[in-house]
Design an enzyme around this catalytic site. Structure first.
Site, mmCIF file in Angstrom:
data_model
loop_
_atom_site.group_PDB
_atom_site.id
_atom_site.type_symbol
_atom_site.label_atom_id
_atom_site.label_comp_id
_atom_site.label_asym_id
_atom_site.label_seq_id
_atom_site.Cartn_x
_atom_site.Cartn_y
_atom_site.Cartn_z
ATOM 1 N N LYS A 99 -16.682 13.809 26.828
ATOM 2 C CA LYS A 99 -17.778 12.916 27.228
ATOM 3 C C LYS A 99 -17.566 11.616 26.460
ATOM 4 O O LYS A 99 -18.162 11.385 25.405
ATOM 5 C CB LYS A 99 -19.129 13.562 26.905
HETATM 6 C C1 LIG Z 1 -20.702 12.422 34.368
HETATM 7 C C2 LIG Z 1 -21.642 13.509 34.020
HETATM 8 N N1 LIG Z 1 -21.515 14.707 34.609
HETATM 9 C C3 LIG Z 1 -22.355 15.729 34.338
HETATM 10 C C4 LIG Z 1 -23.380 15.586 33.427
HETATM 11 C C5 LIG Z 1 -24.283 16.739 33.134
HETATM 12 O O1 LIG Z 1 -24.010 17.262 31.849
HETATM 13 P P1 LIG Z 1 -25.137 17.959 31.001
HETATM 14 O O2 LIG Z 1 -25.761 18.990 31.866
HETATM 15 O O3 LIG Z 1 -24.404 18.548 29.843
HETATM 16 O O4 LIG Z 1 -26.107 16.929 30.603
HETATM 17 C C6 LIG Z 1 -23.547 14.371 32.774
HETATM 18 C C7 LIG Z 1 -24.615 14.199 31.800
HETATM 19 O O5 LIG Z 1 -24.465 13.672 30.778
HETATM 20 C C8 LIG Z 1 -22.660 13.307 33.071
HETATM 21 O O6 LIG Z 1 -22.787 12.110 32.478
#
Ligand SMILES: Cc1ncc(COP(=O)(O)O)c(C=O)c1O
Length: 325
Positions: free
Chosen positions: A159
């Site tokens: 991330k």
């Molecule tokens: C690109 C992307 N995909 C998926 C998610 C979902 O991830 P999470 O459920 O861990 O928040 C996020 C959230 O931050 C995101 O930015």
């Protein structure tokens, strides 16, 4: 959403006032996107304030840092304690939590190694991400003209701040075209994810979601939803999903910490199912908020309570209503 501009931010081990939490304009992260971060939530549950899957978020943060060769002296338990301490210092009952590890101020070559690895934890009140009544009414989505990162370009399992340049292009295009969100395909033309959410489709009682090889962030809400759906007896297929399944699905929904579980009512102006929140979406929303509301035991150990001595609250959290103090 505007910041209140008050409260405390954790920076490299110290709590500093919001207004003083500054970095230098020559910091590496500003120029080259050399940061990795997390987005987690603390909910006001009937048994007190609790972080949802804090350990999983910290684990993903440290994995993101490892992928980007960022060494930090902070351990997983140290960072979890720092998050809890910062919530307490701010006296939040509920909040959005944003830890970030980034390359700081030292030199401005592309090579990040000379720059320090700094850590901050920011938190604020962030309610419905995709609109006030989106959890019930759903949102309108377009398939983006932007493609998600191809394999071996930007690592989607990290991330990283850099990945969000792609997300911002997807989001801006969607907003400019009158949609709430964009849904990107991967470089092979299969469904990947939204700019800040994972996606699920339901057709004939089977639930589909793209696998981690489809250039997705491995969402913690996605993992929670898969677990809850399996607990309820649904069949989940993590496999490459063709774009056109969006148009003939009975239900489509997004998952994410910010968006929680949000139904999609149209894709490219084509109605999904009957254009309303479907039964699987509603069932998994209920199961998700039942855990948060203490209606069912926290069977998977997803909640970390912040104030052990806190008196129970009277108002439970309704689906899609992340309350703040
Ligand atoms: C690109 C992307 N995909 C998926 C998610 C979902 O991830 P999470 O459920 O861990 O928040 C996020 C959230 O931050 C995101 O930015």
């Amino acid at each position: 959403m505007a910041f209140p501009g008050t409260g405390k931010i954790w920076m490299n081990g110290s709590l500093v006032n919001w207004a003083d939490a500054k970095i230098h304009v020559a910091s590496h992260v500003i120029h080259y996107g050399s940061g990795v971060f997390e987005g987690a939530r603390c909910y006001a549950t009937p048994k007190g304030s609790a972080c949802f899957r804090l350990d999983a978020h910290i684990e993903r943060l440290l994995n993101s840092a490892k992928i980007y060769r960022m060494d930090t002296p902070h351990t997983a338990s140290g960072l979890a304690t720092a998050v809890l301490d910062t919530i307490r210092a701010n006296e939040f009952r509920a909040c959005y939590i944003r830890p970030i590890i980034y390359r700081g101020y030292e030199a401005l070559g592309v090579n990040p190694f000379p720059c320090p690895v700094d850590v901050a934890i920011i938190m604020w009140d962030w309610a419905k991400y995709l609109g006030a009544d989106s959890a019930e009414k759903g949102v309108d989505v377009k398939v983006s003209s932007w493609t998600r990162m191809a394999p071996n370009t930007f690592p989607s399992l990290a991330k990283s701040s850099a990945n969000y340049a792609n997300s911002a292009l997807i989001k801006m295009e969607a907003i400019a075209d009158g949609y709430a969100e964009g849904l990107a395909l991967d470089s092979f033309g299969y469904i990947s994810e939204g700019s800040g959410e994972n996606v699920f489709l339901v057709r004939n009682g089977i639930v589909y979601t793209p696998p981690i090889t489809a250039s997705i962030l491995p969402g913690i809400t996605r993992d929670s939803v898969i677990t809850l759906l399996r607990d309820m007896g649904y069949r989940i297929r993590e496999e490459m999903v063709p774009r056109e399944l969006l148009y003939i699905a009975d239900e489509v929904f997004f998952t994410g910490t910010a968006a929680e579980i949000t139904p999609v009512r149209t894709v490219d102006k084509i109605q999904v199912g009957n254009g309303r929140r479907g039964p699987v979406t509603e069932a998994v929303q209920r199961a998700f908020f039942d855990v948060i509301n203490g209606e069912v035991p926290d069977a998977h150990g997803w909640l970390t309570y912040v104030y052990p001595e806190q008196a129970p609250l009277r108002e439970p959290v309704k689906a899609g209503a992340a309350k703040s103090r």
